[in-house]
Design a protein around this motif. Structure first.
Motif, PDB file in Angstrom:
ATOM      1  N   PRO A 110      18.698 -97.512  74.478  1.00 33.99           N
ATOM      2  CA  PRO A 110      19.427 -96.288  74.775  1.00 33.99           C
ATOM      3  C   PRO A 110      19.758 -95.548  73.480  1.00 33.99           C
ATOM      4  O   PRO A 110      20.115 -96.164  72.479  1.00 33.99           O
ATOM      5  N   MET A 111      19.626 -94.237  73.532  1.00 32.99           N
ATOM      6  CA  MET A 111      19.962 -93.405  72.371  1.00 32.99           C
ATOM      7  C   MET A 111      21.425 -92.986  72.462  1.00 32.99           C
ATOM      8  O   MET A 111      22.062 -93.134  73.509  1.00 32.99           O
ATOM      9  N   ILE A 112      21.967 -92.447  71.377  1.00 30.07           N
ATOM     10  CA  ILE A 112      23.360 -92.006  71.361  1.00 30.07           C
ATOM     11  C   ILE A 112      23.605 -90.874  72.350  1.00 30.07           C
ATOM     12  O   ILE A 112      24.745 -90.624  72.725  1.00 30.07           O
ATOM     13  N   THR A 113      22.552 -90.204  72.810  1.00 30.99           N
ATOM     14  CA  THR A 113      22.679 -89.130  73.799  1.00 30.99           C
ATOM     15  C   THR A 113      22.803 -89.674  75.215  1.00 30.99           C
ATOM     16  O   THR A 113      23.096 -88.917  76.137  1.00 30.99           O
ATOM     17  N   GLY A 114      22.544 -90.969  75.401  1.00 29.21           N
ATOM     18  CA  GLY A 114      22.539 -91.565  76.729  1.00 29.21           C
ATOM     19  C   GLY A 114      21.142 -91.669  77.318  1.00 29.21           C
ATOM     20  O   GLY A 114      20.925 -92.407  78.272  1.00 29.21           O
ATOM     21  N   ALA A 115      20.197 -90.921  76.772  1.00 23.71           N
ATOM     22  CA  ALA A 115      18.805 -91.006  77.239  1.00 23.71           C
ATOM     23  C   ALA A 115      18.182 -92.310  76.742  1.00 23.71           C
ATOM     24  O   ALA A 115      18.683 -92.930  75.791  1.00 23.71           O
ATOM     25  N   GLN A 116      17.115 -92.712  77.384  1.00 27.75           N
ATOM     26  CA  GLN A 116      16.427 -93.954  77.011  1.00 27.75           C
ATOM     27  C   GLN A 116      15.228 -93.624  76.123  1.00 27.75           C
ATOM     28  O   GLN A 116      14.409 -92.773  76.465  1.00 27.75           O
ATOM     29  N   TYR A 117      15.144 -94.277  74.984  1.00 32.39           N
ATOM     30  CA  TYR A 117      13.983 -94.179  74.094  1.00 32.39           C
ATOM     31  C   TYR A 117      12.985 -95.252  74.508  1.00 32.39           C
ATOM     32  O   TYR A 117      13.350 -96.413  74.702  1.00 32.39           O
TER      33      TYR A 117
END
Length: 159
Positions: free
Chosen positions: A118-125
């Protein structure tokens, strides 16, 4: 005249035996140990107990392929400071490999793997990688890395 085929057969038998002996040479054993080191490092990475970066020698060179601004060849400190650390700062949790395939060919250990976090934006990398490891005395001295650079660049662009 009949002895020539026997001599030829003996030569072929000797050459075949020598070739078979080469496949189980000390170099082949070393290659298998290196492959096992990479396998273990990925298992540890997946389990949150380490990473393949512990295999890197102090004087290693890491090459990221392509034409991205991040593509190029890095010494160890530059790779850690300019690539790994900034990437990790943009992740909400550590990157983990989710599956991999491991190969060894001529002293090169090749791993093709998928990883996500998970990225700091909440999206998944999510990304797929292929890393080619060259070893010297049990440590990685050269790496060539292939990956989806657009996904990587999107992470690096995060503020």
């Amino acid at each position: 005249m009949m002895k020539i085929p026997h001599v030829l057969a003996a030569i072929l038998l000797f050459a075949t035996a020598a070739a078979a002996q080469q496949t189980s040479s000390p170099d082949a054993d070393c290659d298998q140990r290196n492959k096992a080191l990479v396998e273990r490092s990925f298992q540890d990475w997946r389990d949150g107990k380490g990473s393949p970066f512990t295999l890197l020698s102090e004087d290693m060179r890491w090459t990221i392929t392509g034409s991205s601004p991040f593509a190029g060849t890095y010494a160890r400190d530059a790779f850690v400071n300019d690539i790994v650390a900034p990437f990790n700062q943009k992740m909400a949790a550590p990157l983990k490999p989710t599956r991999w395939e491991l190969y060894e060919d001529g002293g090169m250990v090749i791993i093709h793997f998928d990883a996500e976090a998970p990225m700091i934006t909440g999206a998944q990398y999510r990304n797929s990688y292929a890393w080619f490891f060259a070893f010297h005395e049990g440590q990685v001295t050269e790496v060539t890395a292939f990956l989806d650079m657009s996904a990587f660049e999107a992470v690096m662009a995060l503020q």
